[in-house]
Design an enzyme around this catalytic site. Structure first.
Site, PDB file in Angstrom:
ATOM      1  N   CYS A   1      -6.303   1.956   5.757  1.00  0.00           N
ATOM      2  CA  CYS A   1      -6.954   0.714   6.201  1.00  0.00           C
ATOM      3  C   CYS A   1      -6.207   0.232   7.736  1.00  0.00           C
ATOM      4  CB  CYS A   1      -6.550  -0.383   5.164  1.00  0.00           C
ATOM      5  SG  CYS A   1      -5.054  -1.120   5.111  1.00  0.00           S
TER       6      CYS A   1
ATOM      7  N   GLU B   1       1.201   3.950   1.874  1.00  0.00           N
ATOM      8  CA  GLU B   1       1.558   4.416   3.249  1.00  0.00           C
ATOM      9  C   GLU B   1       2.613   3.557   3.585  1.00  0.00           C
ATOM     10  OE1 GLU B   1      -1.845   3.457   2.123  1.00  0.00           O
ATOM     11  OE2 GLU B   1      -3.108   4.115   3.631  1.00  0.00           O
TER      12      GLU B   1
ATOM     13  N   CYS C   1      -2.554  -0.492   7.381  1.00  0.00           N
ATOM     14  CA  CYS C   1      -1.601   0.841   7.411  1.00  0.00           C
ATOM     15  C   CYS C   1      -1.783   1.580   8.665  1.00  0.00           C
ATOM     16  CB  CYS C   1      -1.946   1.671   6.217  1.00  0.00           C
ATOM     17  SG  CYS C   1      -1.642   0.809   4.765  1.00  0.00           S
TER      18      CYS C   1
ATOM     19  N   HIS D   1       0.982  -1.293   0.073  1.00  0.00           N
ATOM     20  CA  HIS D   1       0.124   0.089   0.031  1.00  0.00           C
ATOM     21  C   HIS D   1       0.815   1.191  -0.130  1.00  0.00           C
ATOM     22  CE1 HIS D   1      -3.891  -1.847   1.791  1.00  0.00           C
ATOM     23  NE2 HIS D   1      -3.524  -2.648   0.811  1.00  0.00           N
TER      24      HIS D   1
END
Length: 159
Positions: A88, A60, A91, A58
């Site tokens: 999410c 992040e 993260c 992801h």
């Protein structure tokens, strides 16, 4: 947005949006993230799950790794993470582990958001670290990019 740093947050969110647009071009879910420590940009990343065949890739997560490498420290104290979509649970956990004090995000994520939509992980008093959260910065633009991406994916018959 009544925040005194609204203009700065918008400027930096635009950098995250540039990253999200790069993801869009590469047929990745268009989420982008940047990390600043004061005036210094430490990281810029976008989702790369398809490219790397990695469910943890992801924006992040990649940005946190880049920023930690830039500082030579896993503690990202005095840093601000800007991300185009509400983080999410994975993260949000990484944000807490990295001790990032401030998170600024664009669009809310009603299906997987762990900051305000489904969970409140970054401000949970049971945890040993909490973050200041600034939500909704350039939310329309951030959300619009995601909407367009998924509209195109449906047209192409993709997941």
């Amino acid at each position: 947005m009544a925040c005194p740093d609204a203009q700065l947050h918008q400027q930096r969110m635009r950098l995250a949006l540039e990253q999200a647009r790069q993801a869009f071009q590469e047929q990745e879910v268009p989420v982008g993230a940047v990390i600043f420590r004061h005036e210094q940009q430490l990281a810029a990343a976008y989702n790369q799950r398809e490219r790397l065949h990695d469910p943890t890739a992801h924006a992040e997560m990649i940005a946190i790794t880049q920023a930690a490498a830039a500082l030579g420290d896993w503690r990202l104290e005095q840093c601000t993470l800007y991300v185009t979509l509400e983080p999410c649970p994975m993260c949000a956990g990484a944000i807490l582990q990295a001790r990032i004090p401030t998170v600024v995000y664009g669009a809310a994520d009603p299906k997987a958001g762990a900051v305000e939509s489904l969970f409140h992980l970054l401000q949970d008093p049971r945890l040993n670290h909490r973050c200041q959260v600034i939500a909704g910065v350039l939310a329309e633009e951030c959300g619009g990019l995601l909407t367009e991406f998924f509209r195109r994916q449906r047209q192409l018959g993709k997941k």
